[in-house]
Design a protein around this motif. Sequence first.
Motif, PDB file in Angstrom:
ATOM      1  N   LEU A 223      47.786  48.858  40.423  1.00  0.00           N
ATOM      2  CA  LEU A 223      47.991  48.264  39.105  1.00  0.00           C
ATOM      3  C   LEU A 223      47.374  46.873  39.011  1.00  0.00           C
ATOM      4  O   LEU A 223      46.838  46.486  37.965  1.00  0.00           O
ATOM      5  CB  LEU A 223      49.494  48.180  38.798  1.00  0.00           C
ATOM      6  N   ASP A 224      47.418  46.137  40.105  1.00  0.00           N
ATOM      7  CA  ASP A 224      46.830  44.798  40.096  1.00  0.00           C
ATOM      8  C   ASP A 224      45.316  44.854  39.921  1.00  0.00           C
ATOM      9  O   ASP A 224      44.702  43.904  39.436  1.00  0.00           O
ATOM     10  CB  ASP A 224      47.177  44.059  41.395  1.00  0.00           C
ATOM     11  N   ALA A 225      44.717  45.977  40.337  1.00  0.00           N
ATOM     12  CA  ALA A 225      43.266  46.134  40.189  1.00  0.00           C
ATOM     13  C   ALA A 225      42.859  46.505  38.759  1.00  0.00           C
ATOM     14  O   ALA A 225      41.672  46.485  38.427  1.00  0.00           O
ATOM     15  CB  ALA A 225      42.746  47.194  41.163  1.00  0.00           C
ATOM     16  N   VAL A 226      43.835  46.839  37.916  1.00  0.00           N
ATOM     17  CA  VAL A 226      43.540  47.195  36.522  1.00  0.00           C
ATOM     18  C   VAL A 226      43.455  45.912  35.710  1.00  0.00           C
ATOM     19  O   VAL A 226      44.475  45.384  35.243  1.00  0.00           O
ATOM     20  CB  VAL A 226      44.622  48.143  35.947  1.00  0.00           C
ATOM     21  N   THR A 227      42.276  45.413  35.541  1.00  0.00           N
ATOM     22  CA  THR A 227      42.090  44.132  34.849  1.00  0.00           C
ATOM     23  C   THR A 227      42.513  44.194  33.384  1.00  0.00           C
ATOM     24  O   THR A 227      42.792  43.159  32.774  1.00  0.00           O
ATOM     25  CB  THR A 227      40.623  43.687  34.934  1.00  0.00           C
ATOM     26  N   ALA A 228      42.584  45.403  32.826  1.00  0.00           N
ATOM     27  CA  ALA A 228      42.996  45.536  31.429  1.00  0.00           C
ATOM     28  C   ALA A 228      44.426  45.069  31.203  1.00  0.00           C
ATOM     29  O   ALA A 228      44.817  44.779  30.065  1.00  0.00           O
ATOM     30  CB  ALA A 228      42.841  46.987  30.978  1.00  0.00           C
ATOM     31  N   LEU A 229      45.222  44.991  32.260  1.00  0.00           N
ATOM     32  CA  LEU A 229      46.597  44.525  32.121  1.00  0.00           C
ATOM     33  C   LEU A 229      46.680  43.035  31.833  1.00  0.00           C
ATOM     34  O   LEU A 229      47.728  42.542  31.409  1.00  0.00           O
ATOM     35  CB  LEU A 229      47.386  44.846  33.398  1.00  0.00           C
ATOM     36  N   GLY A 230      45.585  42.319  32.085  1.00  0.00           N
ATOM     37  CA  GLY A 230      45.537  40.902  31.753  1.00  0.00           C
ATOM     38  C   GLY A 230      46.600  40.087  32.476  1.00  0.00           C
ATOM     39  O   GLY A 230      46.818  40.232  33.680  1.00  0.00           O
ATOM     40  N   ASN A 231      47.301  39.252  31.702  1.00  0.00           N
ATOM     41  CA  ASN A 231      48.292  38.350  32.290  1.00  0.00           C
ATOM     42  C   ASN A 231      49.532  39.076  32.803  1.00  0.00           C
ATOM     43  O   ASN A 231      50.337  38.477  33.526  1.00  0.00           O
ATOM     44  CB  ASN A 231      48.714  37.297  31.267  1.00  0.00           C
ATOM     45  N   TRP A 232      49.705  40.343  32.430  1.00  0.00           N
ATOM     46  CA  TRP A 232      50.837  41.099  32.956  1.00  0.00           C
ATOM     47  C   TRP A 232      50.765  41.237  34.467  1.00  0.00           C
ATOM     48  O   TRP A 232      51.787  41.430  35.135  1.00  0.00           O
ATOM     49  CB  TRP A 232      50.897  42.484  32.318  1.00  0.00           C
ATOM     50  N   ARG A 233      49.558  41.132  35.019  1.00  0.00           N
ATOM     51  CA  ARG A 233      49.407  41.249  36.475  1.00  0.00           C
ATOM     52  C   ARG A 233      50.078  40.095  37.205  1.00  0.00           C
ATOM     53  O   ARG A 233      50.381  40.202  38.399  1.00  0.00           O
ATOM     54  CB  ARG A 233      47.934  41.318  36.852  1.00  0.00           C
ATOM     55  N   ASP A 234      50.314  38.996  36.507  1.00  0.00           N
ATOM     56  CA  ASP A 234      50.974  37.851  37.139  1.00  0.00           C
ATOM     57  C   ASP A 234      52.393  38.184  37.579  1.00  0.00           C
ATOM     58  O   ASP A 234      52.966  37.487  38.425  1.00  0.00           O
ATOM     59  CB  ASP A 234      51.011  36.655  36.176  1.00  0.00           C
ATOM     60  N   PHE A 235      52.976  39.244  37.002  1.00  0.00           N
ATOM     61  CA  PHE A 235      54.337  39.633  37.366  1.00  0.00           C
ATOM     62  C   PHE A 235      54.358  40.654  38.498  1.00  0.00           C
ATOM     63  O   PHE A 235      55.441  41.107  38.894  1.00  0.00           O
ATOM     64  CB  PHE A 235      55.059  40.207  36.148  1.00  0.00           C
ATOM     65  N   LEU A 236      53.175  41.007  39.006  1.00  0.00           N
ATOM     66  CA  LEU A 236      53.084  41.932  40.123  1.00  0.00           C
ATOM     67  C   LEU A 236      53.014  41.154  41.436  1.00  0.00           C
ATOM     68  O   LEU A 236      52.172  40.263  41.586  1.00  0.00           O
ATOM     69  CB  LEU A 236      51.840  42.814  39.987  1.00  0.00           C
ATOM     70  N   PRO A 237      53.876  41.457  42.400  1.00  0.00           N
ATOM     71  CA  PRO A 237      53.809  40.762  43.694  1.00  0.00           C
ATOM     72  C   PRO A 237      52.436  40.887  44.352  1.00  0.00           C
ATOM     73  O   PRO A 237      51.971  39.959  45.009  1.00  0.00           O
ATOM     74  CB  PRO A 237      54.892  41.452  44.527  1.00  0.00           C
ATOM     75  N   ALA A 238      51.779  42.049  44.154  1.00  0.00           N
ATOM     76  CA  ALA A 238      50.474  42.275  44.776  1.00  0.00           C
ATOM     77  C   ALA A 238      49.421  41.301  44.268  1.00  0.00           C
ATOM     78  O   ALA A 238      48.438  41.027  44.965  1.00  0.00           O
ATOM     79  CB  ALA A 238      50.015  43.712  44.515  1.00  0.00           C
ATOM     80  N   HIS A 239      49.620  40.776  43.070  1.00  0.00           N
ATOM     81  CA  HIS A 239      48.632  39.871  42.481  1.00  0.00           C
ATOM     82  C   HIS A 239      48.504  38.582  43.286  1.00  0.00           C
ATOM     83  O   HIS A 239      47.466  37.914  43.245  1.00  0.00           O
ATOM     84  CB  HIS A 239      49.017  39.555  41.037  1.00  0.00           C
ATOM     85  N   TRP A 240      49.563  38.240  44.025  1.00  0.00           N
ATOM     86  CA  TRP A 240      49.583  36.953  44.740  1.00  0.00           C
ATOM     87  C   TRP A 240      49.514  37.117  46.251  1.00  0.00           C
ATOM     88  O   TRP A 240      49.701  36.153  46.985  1.00  0.00           O
ATOM     89  CB  TRP A 240      50.858  36.189  44.373  1.00  0.00           C
ATOM     90  N   GLN A 241      49.245  38.331  46.744  1.00  0.00           N
ATOM     91  CA  GLN A 241      49.352  38.557  48.177  1.00  0.00           C
ATOM     92  C   GLN A 241      48.314  37.800  49.004  1.00  0.00           C
ATOM     93  O   GLN A 241      48.522  37.526  50.186  1.00  0.00           O
ATOM     94  CB  GLN A 241      49.272  40.056  48.482  1.00  0.00           C
ATOM     95  N   PHE A 242      47.175  37.458  48.391  1.00  0.00           N
ATOM     96  CA  PHE A 242      46.153  36.705  49.123  1.00  0.00           C
ATOM     97  C   PHE A 242      46.056  35.255  48.655  1.00  0.00           C
ATOM     98  O   PHE A 242      45.064  34.580  48.906  1.00  0.00           O
ATOM     99  CB  PHE A 242      44.793  37.387  48.978  1.00  0.00           C
ATOM    100  N   ALA A 243      47.112  34.772  47.998  1.00  0.00           N
ATOM    101  CA  ALA A 243      47.128  33.366  47.572  1.00  0.00           C
ATOM    102  C   ALA A 243      47.130  32.420  48.763  1.00  0.00           C
ATOM    103  O   ALA A 243      46.793  31.241  48.623  1.00  0.00           O
ATOM    104  CB  ALA A 243      48.350  33.111  46.685  1.00  0.00           C
TER     105      ALA A 243
END
Length: 286
Positions: A223-243
């Motif tokens: 889901l984090d790879a689906v760029t169409a989700l836009g800012n909704w990806r910020d609520f996915l833990p996977a979005h920050w795994q390589f921060a």
Amino acid sequence: MSTPAVVETATGYRAGRTLPLRVELVRQLKRRRTLIMGAILAVLPFVLVAAFAIGGDPGARNNQVTLMDTATASGANFAAVNLFVSAGFLLVIPVALFCGDTVASEANWSSLRYLLAAPVPRARLLWSKLVVGLGLSLAAMVLLPLVALAVGTAAYGWGPLQIPTGGALDAGTAAQRLLVVVAYVFVSQLVTASLAFWLSTKTDAPLGAVGGAVGLTIVGNVLDAVTALGNWRDFLPAHWQFAWADAVQPHPEWSGMIQGTAVSVSYALVLFALAFRGFARKDVVS
């Protein structure tokens, strides 16, 4: 008029002393899956060293230098690369295994009801198993970079951490930053740990709890790879795994890790609370 029933307890019984952490830790350390997982993590650095020896030193492609391209620059770089290649999936497995197998395996062995009849209070049983599961997960995340640092130093020498974007961190600073990286990776995996632990209280099949946690973690990555989700990806833990990559820069940036920590801890607290609440009301028959 009936009088309230008096609950009698054995002399010397203390609920807080049942199922001590050291007893649970020894039980889990002796299990075959713990030994196998530790061996896999310890072998990975040797596999990467062999891969670089066979395939040659990694080099920049398309004139873009990545962390992987600096793997053989020093032991610190090699340790960072090991964390990079394993944080997305490999480290998910021991976390899901240690936290998802712990309660469900007792139910699968039909020993859970006997533990509760010992009597071990339900909250005490979950607390002991959760602490040990998280402790083993943290140990797995520490083991990998430690072995990688030792193997990388032996193979490529001790030196500063070369940064792909330019510059370097001296060995002492690099060691401190790697500790920050390990801590953040552990926090980011709390979602997987809490999900696996919650599922473990819901099923008698250990593989179902472990597989369910790994599967849903993979779904989060997709889901984090689906760029169409836009800012909704910020609520996915996977979005920050390589921060954590922001920590290995000359001037570290903490905002991404702070947001990732907030998201992971929020999800984890809810799932841990559901696990304790549900297990307190569960009819344990196995």
